[in-house]
Design an enzyme around this catalytic site. Structure first.
Site, PDB file in Angstrom:
ATOM      1  N   ASP A   1      -0.090  93.432  26.705  1.00 49.42           N
ATOM      2  CA  ASP A   1      -1.111  92.481  26.277  1.00 49.42           C
ATOM      3  C   ASP A   1      -0.624  91.084  26.636  1.00 49.42           C
ATOM      4  O   ASP A   1       0.364  90.600  26.068  1.00 49.42           O
ATOM      5  CB  ASP A   1      -1.351  92.584  24.766  1.00 49.42           C
ATOM      6  CG  ASP A   1      -2.345  91.537  24.278  1.00 49.42           C
ATOM      7  OD1 ASP A   1      -3.541  91.699  24.569  1.00 49.42           O
ATOM      8  OD2 ASP A   1      -1.914  90.563  23.632  1.00 49.42           O
TER       9      ASP A   1
ATOM     10  N   GLU B   1      -4.299  94.651  30.557  1.00 50.72           N
ATOM     11  CA  GLU B   1      -5.650  94.131  30.345  1.00 50.72           C
ATOM     12  C   GLU B   1      -6.270  93.674  31.662  1.00 50.72           C
ATOM     13  O   GLU B   1      -5.658  92.911  32.407  1.00 50.72           O
ATOM     14  CB  GLU B   1      -5.612  92.928  29.399  1.00 50.72           C
ATOM     15  CG  GLU B   1      -5.440  93.258  27.942  1.00 50.72           C
ATOM     16  CD  GLU B   1      -5.518  91.996  27.100  1.00 50.72           C
ATOM     17  OE1 GLU B   1      -6.495  91.836  26.363  1.00 50.72           O
ATOM     18  OE2 GLU B   1      -4.596  91.179  27.186  1.00 50.72           O
TER      19      GLU B   1
ATOM     20  N   CYS C   1      -7.904  98.517  14.898  1.00 49.65           N
ATOM     21  CA  CYS C   1      -6.588  98.879  14.382  1.00 49.65           C
ATOM     22  C   CYS C   1      -6.002  99.972  15.263  1.00 49.65           C
ATOM     23  O   CYS C   1      -6.648 100.991  15.531  1.00 49.65           O
ATOM     24  CB  CYS C   1      -6.700  99.369  12.931  1.00 49.65           C
ATOM     25  SG  CYS C   1      -5.125  99.898  12.228  1.00 49.65           S
TER      26      CYS C   1
ATOM     27  N   CYS D   1      -5.600 103.392  12.745  1.00 57.71           N
ATOM     28  CA  CYS D   1      -6.736 104.172  12.246  1.00 57.71           C
ATOM     29  C   CYS D   1      -8.021 103.934  13.028  1.00 57.71           C
ATOM     30  O   CYS D   1      -8.999 104.667  12.856  1.00 57.71           O
ATOM     31  CB  CYS D   1      -6.976 103.864  10.770  1.00 57.71           C
ATOM     32  SG  CYS D   1      -7.538 102.157  10.461  1.00 57.71           S
TER      33      CYS D   1
ATOM     34  N   CYS E   1      -4.547  95.709   8.229  1.00 60.90           N
ATOM     35  CA  CYS E   1      -5.617  96.692   8.071  1.00 60.90           C
ATOM     36  C   CYS E   1      -5.530  97.351   6.696  1.00 60.90           C
ATOM     37  O   CYS E   1      -4.449  97.441   6.087  1.00 60.90           O
ATOM     38  CB  CYS E   1      -5.526  97.752   9.168  1.00 60.90           C
ATOM     39  SG  CYS E   1      -6.839  98.999   9.101  1.00 60.90           S
TER      40      CYS E   1
ATOM     41  N   ASP F   1      -0.784  90.616  18.876  1.00 58.75           N
ATOM     42  CA  ASP F   1      -0.587  91.040  20.263  1.00 58.75           C
ATOM     43  C   ASP F   1       0.043  92.428  20.349  1.00 58.75           C
ATOM     44  O   ASP F   1      -0.259  93.196  21.274  1.00 58.75           O
ATOM     45  CB  ASP F   1       0.274  90.023  21.009  1.00 58.75           C
ATOM     46  CG  ASP F   1      -0.403  88.663  21.118  1.00 58.75           C
ATOM     47  OD1 ASP F   1      -1.645  88.619  21.062  1.00 58.75           O
ATOM     48  OD2 ASP F   1       0.312  87.653  21.262  1.00 58.75           O
TER      49      ASP F   1
END
Length: 399
Positions: free
Chosen positions: A186, A270, A322, A325, A340, A349
């Site tokens: 990232d 990315e 997240c 989950c 979360c 990041d």
């Protein structure tokens, strides 16, 4: 294809002749574009024929080697093809209609108009301009390649001198012991990138560090009288400083990408649309200084060289979801910690990098983008000469 680059050592008069050659190449490029605009519907092969017409019409244009004139016309052809491709693909915004060039810094030859000495340490330009013999300064050796493997050469003028780039038709393949590791990357402004293991690489910010010197040199240019020798000297110093920053940024992108590829068998990153991101004027300078597109291009290149899997992942929701989950946790850009309800607390990041890796593995399982992603980024269309550096056996002594 690989590219070897050497510094050209010659006399001042020879450099002035190269400048004339470059101006002629620019004239041919612009003249063929004018011919295409005035004669809509002509075939692209007609632009090659126009080069011969120009050689007869303008004596000084005829001095340039015929293949060099064709190579200049090809630049127009590529621009036209890119324009039509963008129109056909219905790219948003401007489609890139071919423009006349005001500044050109190179002239390109195919397989004629030049020759190498027996020891392959000297280059002679033999067309009508008769620039003569130049010594090639560099650490690489052209003896490893047959003359017919050198498909093109490009003479480039930069702020610190003149260079010759040799385009060699060989495949570069390297073998590495598999590591069995997979990683997601990232990129960001706080850190250059954060990987899915939580490791970070700091952002060098070369432009920001040199900004004070660049402003000082720019002031010197502004204070000098236009057309004076002192202004030219000030411009040369400013140009060399910009060139140094550019080389530092490229060198960092190359070494960082190479390290990531050698350390992992699978790399997901990315696929950012940098050209859209730089429209934010508050962040444009920092984004450009980070050179994310250049880093991505080198990831793809090294992935092919070392036989590693490199995948470009769409960036949507990688920061909001997240990684544990899958729940959406909305955050502003100023929120740097992912918290979360499932109990996951990670750096923003780091969480995004884990999501990028998961998306990349999913794409690989579906057989999508498994050999990397090559496209048009902020730096323009990827071409052979945009990847001239250490990894493509750059020979100017820098690594």
């Amino acid at each position: 294809m690989i590219v070897l680059e050497f510094n050209l050592k010659g006399k001042a008069e020879q450099y002035r002749i190269i400048d004339d050659m470059i101006r002629t190449a620019k004239f041919v490029r612009n003249k063929t574009l004018r011919h295409w605009i005035d004669n809509q519907g002509i075939k692209l092969v007609d632009l090659y024929k126009q080069c011969a017409v120009m050689a007869k019409e303008f004596e000084w244009a005829g001095k340039l080697n015929s293949t060099a004139r064709q190579a200049s016309a090809e630049r127009t052809i590529f621009a036209i093809q890119r324009f039509f491709a963008n129109c056909k693909a219905k790219e948003p915004g401007k489609k890139g209609f071919p423009q006349f060039k005001k500044h050109t810094r190179s002239v390109e030859y195919k397989q004629s108009g030049w020759s190498l000495s027996t020891d392959k340490r000297c280059l002679t330009l033999k067309d009508g301009f008769a620039a003569g013999k130049f010594k090639l300064i560099g650490s690489r050796d052209l003896h490893f390649y047959a003359p017919d493997e050198i498909k093109r050469i490009r003479i480039v003028r930069r702020a610190d001198g003149y260079y010759a780039q040799f385009c060699i038709n060989v495949d570069r393949k390297e073998e590495l012991v598999p590591t069995g590791k997979a990683i997601g990357l990232d990129v960001g402004l706080n850190h250059f990138y954060t990987d899915s293991d939580g490791e970070t690489v700091s952002n060098p910010r070369y432009l920001r560090k040199s900004e004070k010197d660049l402003k000082r040199l720019q002031k010197r240019v502004s204070r000098r009288k236009k057309g004076s020798k002192n202004r030219k000297k000030a411009l040369d110093k400013l140009g060399r400083k910009h060139l140094k920053v550019s080389r530092q940024r490229q060198d960092f992108a190359i070494k960082t990408a190479l390290c990531a590829i050698k350390s992992n068998d699978f790399v997901a990153y990315e696929d950012l649309q940098v050209r859209n991101m730089v429209k934010n004027h508050k962040l444009a300078k920092s984004i450009s200084d980070a050179a994310w597109s250049q880093f991505a291009q080198w990831l793809e290149y090294f992935g092919k060289v070392y036989g590693k899997t490199v995948i470009a992942v769409p960036p949507q929701y990688t920061s909001q979801n997240c990684s544990n989950c899958g729940s959406i946790v909305k955050k502003t850009l100023s929120t740097r910690t992912h918290i979360c309800g499932c109990g996951t607390i990670l750096d923003r990041d780091h969480n995004a990098a884990r999501n990028i890796l998961a998306k990349g593995l999913k794409q690989a399982g579906m057989g999508l983008n498994t050999v990397g992603h090559t496209g048009i980024h902020a730096g323009g269309q990827t071409d052979l000469y945009s990847l001239v550096a250490t990894s493509t056996s750059k020979s100017t002594g820098r690594s």
